[in-house]
Design an enzyme around this catalytic site. Sequence first.
Site, short mmCIF file in Angstrom:
data_model
loop_
_atom_site.label_atom_id
_atom_site.label_comp_id
_atom_site.label_asym_id
_atom_site.label_seq_id
_atom_site.Cartn_x
_atom_site.Cartn_y
_atom_site.Cartn_z
N PRO A 182 0.75 -1.31 0.02
CA PRO A 182 0.11 -0.08 0.13
C PRO A 182 0.89 1.11 0.05
O PRO A 182 1.85 1.26 0.47
CB PRO A 182 -0.88 -0.21 1.43
CG PRO A 182 -0.75 -1.67 1.86
CD PRO A 182 0.64 -1.97 1.06
N GLU A 183 0.30 2.28 -0.74
CA GLU A 183 1.03 3.61 -0.58
C GLU A 183 0.26 4.57 0.34
O GLU A 183 -0.62 4.06 0.68
CB GLU A 183 1.14 4.21 -2.22
CG GLU A 183 2.04 3.23 -3.08
CD GLU A 183 2.42 3.78 -4.46
OE1 GLU A 183 2.37 4.86 -4.50
OE2 GLU A 183 2.85 2.95 -5.46
N HIS A 199 -5.60 -15.94 9.97
CA HIS A 199 -5.11 -14.66 9.64
C HIS A 199 -5.62 -13.46 10.36
O HIS A 199 -4.88 -12.49 10.18
CB HIS A 199 -5.52 -14.52 8.12
CG HIS A 199 -4.97 -15.51 7.48
ND1 HIS A 199 -3.68 -16.16 7.39
CD2 HIS A 199 -5.57 -16.12 6.23
CE1 HIS A 199 -3.66 -17.14 6.54
NE2 HIS A 199 -4.79 -17.24 5.82
N ARG A 204 0.04 -12.66 4.82
CA ARG A 204 1.42 -12.97 4.45
C ARG A 204 2.24 -12.73 5.45
O ARG A 204 3.56 -12.81 5.50
CB ARG A 204 1.69 -12.09 3.19
CG ARG A 204 0.80 -12.42 1.85
CD ARG A 204 1.41 -11.77 0.71
NE ARG A 204 0.64 -11.85 -0.22
CZ ARG A 204 0.47 -11.36 -1.55
NH1 ARG A 204 1.61 -10.52 -1.90
NH2 ARG A 204 -0.28 -11.46 -2.57
N ARG A 214 22.09 16.15 -7.67
CA ARG A 214 21.80 14.69 -7.67
C ARG A 214 21.92 14.27 -9.16
O ARG A 214 21.12 14.74 -10.17
CB ARG A 214 20.38 14.14 -6.93
CG ARG A 214 20.27 14.37 -5.66
CD ARG A 214 19.06 13.97 -5.09
NE ARG A 214 19.19 13.92 -3.62
CZ ARG A 214 19.42 13.49 -2.46
NH1 ARG A 214 20.05 12.04 -3.29
NH2 ARG A 214 19.64 13.39 -1.32
#
Length: 296
Positions: free
Chosen positions: A2-3, A104, A127, A169
């Site tokens: 997830p972001e 879970h 997971r 950079r």
Amino acid sequence: MPELPEVETVRRGLQPVLEGARLVRVEARRPDLRFPFPRDFSARLTGKTITALGRRAKYLTMHIDGGPVLICHLGMSGSFRIETSDGSDIPGVFHHERSKSAAHDHVVFDVASAEGARSRVIFNDPRRFGFMLFAEGTPDTHPMLAGLGVEPTGNTLDGVLLASLLEGRRSPLKAALLDQRLIAGLGNIYVSEALWRAGLSPLRESGTIAKAGKKAAGQSERLAGAIRSVIADAIAAGGSSLRDYVQTDGSLGYFQHSFAVYDREGEPCSTPGCGGQIERIVQSGRSTFYCRTCQR
């Protein structure tokens, strides 16, 4: 994984139930997830009141009255669901059945609101890449959060600040934007989307938009605005439903229906008058989607 918009969506889904609520009972049903649970995990939380539910980058922060701050990460498949006192789920508009196997359901928070309403907040993670750790004192000093860069929300991230972060950079622009020490919480999906909105190639040297001159200043300002807007739009849309991600009420996020480039390899670019098509390349082992015609 997830972001930031997905994590912020989860925070907003949990906030009405958890903020101001008392933790009547906390049960950890296994000794560890990605990391072992903190010592006396349940005992240190039980009976305490949650004063605030925050977010830093991709981490949830649960602030406890008179206690530690609980740092939570969803990992790859972690999700929270909320059950009411009668045992039913809070429904979602776009309901999606998730794993409800007790095998879970690794952490269960039994909470009571200030008015006495009872609910259960259950963390399910097939997971087991998620984790819950304690931060003593200020959470920003915890090793998981220390060193994180500026948040890509609000107006803090502007062109001047972005240029200062990228100055000198030589790494590809996309790689620099994924550096969590510079900007916290940006992930692969939304960097690709922001670069398309800004008309900038993910391959260009990142420091080129930090040089002196109006052109570079305009590019850095355009990119900063694109980052803020794509994150804000994704949060408003409920995040992106990819693989295991769902909101706390079972709803699917639906920002993926608004993707301009991500996962659209071979499709026409939607920039007016462009005429190009979306390509997929691999950078540092991650898929990058962009239009080489209009992104320079």
